[in-house]
Write an enzyme that holds these catalytic residues in place. Structure first.
Site, mmCIF file in Angstrom:
data_model
loop_
_atom_site.group_PDB
_atom_site.id
_atom_site.type_symbol
_atom_site.label_atom_id
_atom_site.label_comp_id
_atom_site.label_asym_id
_atom_site.label_seq_id
_atom_site.Cartn_x
_atom_site.Cartn_y
_atom_site.Cartn_z
ATOM 1 N N LYS A 90 -9.762 6.299 4.512
ATOM 2 C CA LYS A 90 -11.050 5.846 5.037
ATOM 3 C C LYS A 90 -12.225 6.352 4.202
ATOM 4 O O LYS A 90 -13.138 5.597 3.883
ATOM 5 C CB LYS A 90 -11.171 6.328 6.489
ATOM 6 C CG LYS A 90 -12.497 6.075 7.145
ATOM 7 C CD LYS A 90 -12.695 4.587 7.362
ATOM 8 C CE LYS A 90 -14.159 4.256 7.561
ATOM 9 N NZ LYS A 90 -14.938 4.248 6.309
ATOM 10 N N CYS A 144 0.819 -1.222 0.000
ATOM 11 C CA CYS A 144 0.000 0.000 0.000
ATOM 12 C C CYS A 144 0.846 1.262 0.000
ATOM 13 O O CYS A 144 0.315 2.367 -0.085
ATOM 14 C CB CYS A 144 -0.942 -0.005 1.197
ATOM 15 S SG CYS A 144 -1.870 -1.533 1.309
ATOM 16 N N HIS A 194 -8.938 4.155 -1.158
ATOM 17 C CA HIS A 194 -7.566 3.621 -1.085
ATOM 18 C C HIS A 194 -7.269 2.703 -2.259
ATOM 19 O O HIS A 194 -7.178 1.491 -2.106
ATOM 20 C CB HIS A 194 -7.397 2.889 0.252
ATOM 21 C CG HIS A 194 -6.027 2.331 0.502
ATOM 22 N ND1 HIS A 194 -4.862 2.921 0.030
ATOM 23 C CD2 HIS A 194 -5.633 1.232 1.196
ATOM 24 C CE1 HIS A 194 -3.831 2.198 0.424
ATOM 25 N NE2 HIS A 194 -4.256 1.172 1.118
#
Ligand code: ZN
Lengths: 131, 386
Positions: free
Chosen positions: B328, B82, B332
């Protein structure tokens, strides 16, 4: 997507699973007291190349856990399940807790390791049960 | 200094039919339009992507994305789960500082929703140790849930504390047109949502997202010679690493790789945590924002759990966190997140972000981008500085 050929196996890991299944679990220890899991040639904490097999203690304590409701597809039939990280002193193991009500699991609980069969795929699964 | 001359984002959200190459073309077009420099000046593309081989059956994405961006230059894909485009930013900063290039395109893209929830859950899980974590049934939310329970056990805290993080980040995304969720929620919504991996529920988790981001970085020399307007610069970079498997870490409720990255970035920029006025942090789960704030030195271990509840990190708080909506609420698309954070901070500091009014006089921002359970961490300091 296509998966790798499972029949090739995972040298180092497969032997470890078989040993734990026979009640002869082990971990790799370096001269500085760090524990780790195979296959590896260097300690992940201090880089020592002097790794020897040490007997895994018969019990450990739950360091943390989670009850997973949404699994990865290869655990679809196993869900919900409780994953725990269990502390065996010099080394920790991640596996699934069985033979216990998920609501009764607590950090610090004493458990013993074993190998069971993953429901979804029949593959071996590191498991813990309360003692 | 490394100057940020342009930034661009696609909307983040659910566009399963859009190819990665098309999304990156849009983001890089936007970045060059913002920069006002010719794309053909770019000397390389540094590009982050995590699961393209699984989601699009597409490896070797660097050259493909350089074509999509219309730059005539070599390209390299970076992969640190990520944090893939955070890695790309760091290497671009180093290349520009070394004098090996004067203009670079940096970015990332991820196509995820075409995999469906099952497929994306499986693809995200491969950021963990396959033999010792994934084969035990550890999912990406499951790994952070293990950290959350360890945190509660070590320091205290509750699901309600975490819910305030989600509520805050949704609130920040309300007016952000790039955000996946422009939707207000309350604490009860979070607490009553279905459990994903206890104690984390659906609203503790970032969504599965498609999207791309791009930034154009330049040397001082390029900016001066071409008379480019670039009021914001990257003044500090840091990277930290840790054991891949969570069980091999000494502290299950901390993320020392991010502490190391932050220390290096602060030293590099010549600042400390108290100088940072706003930050974009890697809140893939609500607990991740808490761990980030402690790793960055904004709070002592055990103290950040109540930060959102106390209002210290809201838009009107002392140090707003994730004014973009964060992972959030903004979404993402994993390979795009690192450069998206830099893009949002740049606009917030330039004053042309929809939430710039929350930080009218701010000059120092920070981006924290984490891979997996923070076995990889990148921190960048972004300042109004020419
Ligand atoms: Zn060692």
């Amino acid at each position: 997507m296509s998966d790798p050929d499972d029949s090739a196996g995972e040298a180092g890991y497969d032997e470890w699973i078989a040993a734990l299944e026979d009640g002869e679990g082990y971990y790799l220890a370096c001269p500085n007291g760090h524990g780790s899991l195979p296959p590896r040639r260097r300690c992940p904490h201090c880089s020592s190349g002097e790794l020897t097999e040490q007997a895994l203690p018969e019990t450990g304590t739950i360091a943390t856990f989670t009850e997973t409701q949404v699994p990865i597809p290869s655990f679809a039939d196993d869900a919900p399940y409780v994953v725990a990280i269990v502390d065996f002193g010099d080394v920790r193991l991640t596996g699934q807790l069985g033979e216990i009500d998920p609501a009764a699991v607590e950090i610090g609980q004493v458990v013993a390791p074993d190998i069971v069969e993953r429901e979804t795929t029949g593959e071996p699964l590191v498991a813990f049960r309360p003692v | 200094m490394v100057r940020i001359v342009g930034v661009g984002l696609t909307p983040f959200g659910t566009t399963p039919e859009r190819t990665g190459r098309d999304m990156f073309a849009e983001a890089s077009d936007a970045a060059f339009a913002d920069a006002g420099v010719p794309r053909t000046d770019a000397e390389a593309l540094y590009y982050g992507n995590f699961m393209g081989a699984l989601a699009e059956h597409q490896g070797h994405q660097g050259p493909l994305m350089a074509e999509a961006a219309g730059i005539q230059a070599p390209a390299t894909r970076f992969e640190t789960a990520c944090a893939s485009s955070g890695a790309a930013v760091r290497h671009a900063v180093q290349t520009l500082r070394n004098g090996e290039a004067d203009l670079l395109l940096v970015g990332g893209a991820e196509r995820m929703t075409n995999l469906g929830t099952d497929g994306a859950t499986e693809a995200l899980a491969i950021a963990a140790d396959d033999l010792w974590e994934v084969r035990a049934g550890v999912t990406f939310p499951g790994a952070y849930a293990l950290m959350a329970n360890a945190y509660f056990d070590t320091y205290g805290g509750s699901r309600e504390d975490l819910a305030h993080v989600a509520v805050k980040n949704h609130e920040n995304a309300l007016e952000n047109e790039h955000a996946q969720y422009q939707q207000r929620i309350d604490v009860d919504t979070v607490l009553e949502a279905p459990t994903v991996s206890a104690p984390l529920g659906l609203y503790d988790s970032c969504p599965i997202s498609d999207g791309a981001s791009a930034i154009v970085l330049a040397s001082d020399e390029y900016v001066a010679e071409n008379d480019v307007d670039a009021p914001v610069s990257i003044t500090g970079t840091g990277q930290g690493g840790d054991n891949l498997a969570l069980h091999d870490r000494e502290f299950l409720a901390r993320s020392p790789a991010a502490e190391d990255a932050a220390t290096e970035a602060y030293d590099d920029a010549g600042i400390g945590p108290d100088d940072v006025e706003l930050a974009e942090v890697h809140d893939c789960f609500t607990i991740a924002e808490v761990l980030a704030l402690e790793s960055l030195g904004f709070y002592e271990p055990g103290e950040a759990i109540g930060a959102a509840r106390r209002g210290e990190t809201t838009a009107t708080g002392d140090r707003p966190i994730n004014l973009s909506g964060g992972l959030k609420a903004k979404g993402h698309p994993v390979g795009a997140t690192g450069t998206a954070q830099i893009a949002e901070l740049t606009q917030l500091l330039r004053g042309d972000h929809v939430n710039s009014d929350a930080v009218p006089d701010a000059t120092v921002g920070l981006a924290h981008n984490a891979g997996g359970t923070v076995a990889s961490a990148f921190v960048h300091v972004v300042e109004v500085a020419e």
